[in-house]
Design an enzyme around this catalytic site. Structure first.
Site, mmCIF file in Angstrom:
data_model
loop_
_atom_site.group_PDB
_atom_site.id
_atom_site.type_symbol
_atom_site.label_atom_id
_atom_site.label_comp_id
_atom_site.label_asym_id
_atom_site.label_seq_id
_atom_site.Cartn_x
_atom_site.Cartn_y
_atom_site.Cartn_z
ATOM 1 C CG HIS B 62 -0.329 0.099 2.522
ATOM 2 N ND1 HIS B 62 0.557 -0.846 3.003
ATOM 3 C CD2 HIS B 62 -0.445 1.047 3.492
ATOM 4 C CE1 HIS B 62 0.947 -0.486 4.221
ATOM 5 N NE2 HIS B 62 0.366 0.657 4.535
ATOM 6 C CG ASP B 66 4.720 3.007 7.417
ATOM 7 O OD1 ASP B 66 3.894 3.356 6.548
ATOM 8 O OD2 ASP B 66 4.402 2.275 8.380
ATOM 9 C CG ASP B 211 0.239 -1.302 7.461
ATOM 10 O OD1 ASP B 211 1.119 -2.176 7.509
ATOM 11 O OD2 ASP B 211 0.448 -0.100 7.686
#
Lengths: 345, 345
Positions: B62, B66, B211
């Site tokens: 995604h 980070d 995530d």
């Protein structure tokens, strides 16, 4: 006034050197300024006492990635740490575009205002409470600027004899005058700080170059500067082999300029990733130092990551952390493709 | 098949953990694949034996920084090292936009072709000589995909008795058949590899999540997988305090899912920067491990930077580098603003 080198490599990182970034501490306690922001600058900061919360402004010399790719991460981490104070980003316009695209495309929002200022504006001038900053156009593959930092608000000495002679006795007025404030006495007389104080030293001035193949362009900027921090990507021999395309300086070029300009202190940085700290592995970075030392008679320093320098009020530059090269055999980059790299430092 | 964790922190780096990146080695010697690319991934690579020259493809789960801010630097360094082989970047479209803007605005050109593939295409499927890859949509603040990697071209065993019985004697034909090639004998007969060889093990399959706050979405993907690598950003207690906004998983959520799915191996990663490796500094990362261990009966691993794991042909996962947490008191991040960070891991 203190400097901490956060990265001293040109082009790409090595195990021993990160790409370019430099911290300048001055003014209020813990206040600091960042000049260039290569990838991993925020990681380097974790190993210093510097915090993104006290960062006042970021200055970017030019758009190349080894000076800019650390910006999005550093800006986002400041936000995650809850920063609310506005932050200046003083950079060429393509760098704003890069940052805005990076934040926008990665769904990143900042908890504080990022204030863009165009470092390439013709009349560029910036100041805050502690520093005034001007730019000098350099010569590189992309538009590039050096930044000259001159301190403001120097400490004032009271002209005590004159004060006493004029009937202004010791008291709160003296303190205000020393801070540079004008004072109205009880009898209504206006007393100007400038008339009763003096500044008895020169302001500290430091010139921080970006990538540049023509150090002579900094002649005017270096007038009255105590320190020049400049790239010396390779020795003259390597520069000649590489050719003029990359538009970097050799150690010899910078050293000759610093000598002719009468600069008392010269710090070299932005070394090609080919240079090794192990004298037994060629090319050895000591060759760069030796070339500069042969042509420059002032105080010569070879920056390395995490090296710190203090510039005292009387203009003396001293290393406050251990100097010299890290004693880590094999700590340079892995063997790589020198020919390809010649084109990209 | 080997995994090397290059970053195991969520949100921002700490002194002990970089932001997310994972290397998967498989296929030809030194060939590898990168899953996610947080800032500093290229720096981490300098401390491994992995080279960007042998990188086959980059998969991005995604767009968050980070997981992506290391892309421009890594891509440019591959170019400076003289890479010419095309490189796949399999990512959501905003990540392409980020990369293109980063390269364009910083005057960076690549010496090789970057082949964008949309990881969010409805019929996404990718394969090369060694692996086939599918995606699973996850639940996060931005669009996010897990990647399932299944090995191809498993080694074949010759059905020697059948070959001999059919009058096909030992010779070059046997070697070709074992490689999966069909053979035409001197007498003109076509001999199919599939008829005279067998594959006597299951293909290795690994699911690598991005995530995600809903591990159950991976139920189908985890069918016949030996390993799930999934984020466990915090313990359930912290997750409850943080609230649902960040859309991350607690260790308990992932462990419960892995237990119900009958997964033999679970590797947790992407830990909040708050977690410390020093048991005397709270919160201690061992709390995350203990929570998962209490709910999952398979082999549980807590990833850390530079940890390496080998998945053998018979599906056994083993750590090939020292495991456990680094014994570095104080090696976590500096004290920070927990409340602000709650919103951003």
């Amino acid at each position: 006034m203190e400097f901490t080198f956060l990265g001293t490599s040109g082009g790409m990182p090595t195990k021993a050197r990160n790409v370019t970034a430099l911290a300048l501490q001055h003014g209020a306690p813990r206040h600091w300024y960042l000049i260039d922001c290569g990838e991993g600058t925020q990681h380097q900061l974790l190993r210093t006492r510097l915090s993104v919360m006290q960062l006042q402004a970021i200055f970017i010399t030019h758009a190349h990635g080894d000076h800019t790719f650390g910006l999005p991460g550093l800006l986002c981490s400041a936000s995650m740490n809850g920063r609310t104070e506005p932050l200046f980003l003083i950079a060429p316009r393509p760098v704003w575009n890069f940052v805005e695209s990076a934040l926008g495309n990665t769904d990143s929002s900042l908890s504080y205002e990022l204030k863009f200022l165009d470092s390439e504006a013709e009349d560029f001038y910036w100041e805050d409470h502690a520093l005034q900053v001007t730019t000098t156009e350099l010569s590189h593959r992309v538009s590039c600027r050096a930044f000259s930092f001159t301190e403001k608000n120097l400490e004032r000495q009271l002209l005590k004899e004159k004060l006493v002679a004029d009937g202004i006795g010791a008291g709160p007025a003296w303190g205000a005058l020393q801070k540079g404030e004008d004072v109205i006495l009880d009898n209504g007389t206006l007393i100007r700080s400038g008339d009763y104080t003096t500044v008895n030293r020169a302001p500290r001035k430091v010139v921080i170059g970006g990538d540049n193949d023509n150090p002579d362009l900094l002649a005017a900027a270096c007038n009255k500067a105590q320190v020049l921090i400049h790239e010396a990507t390779y020795t003259q021999e390597v520069a000649d082999r590489v050719g003029s395309w990359p538009q970097h300086s050799s150690a010899a070029q910078v050293a000759r300029f610093a000598q002719s300009a009468g600069l008392p202190n010269l710090i070299l940085t932005h070394f090609s990733s080919r240079y090794q700290y192990n004298p037994n592995t060629k090319p050895y970075i000591g060759e760069v130092e030796a070339e500069a030392a042969g042509l420059y008679r002032g105080n010569l320093f070879m920056a390395r990551d995490f090296a710190r320098y203090q510039l005292s009020r009387n203009g003396i530059l001293e290393a406050t952390e251990p100097q010299g090269f890290p004693a880590q055999p094999g700590s340079g980059q892995r063997p790589s493709h020198d020919k390809a790299r010649d084109q990209h430092d």
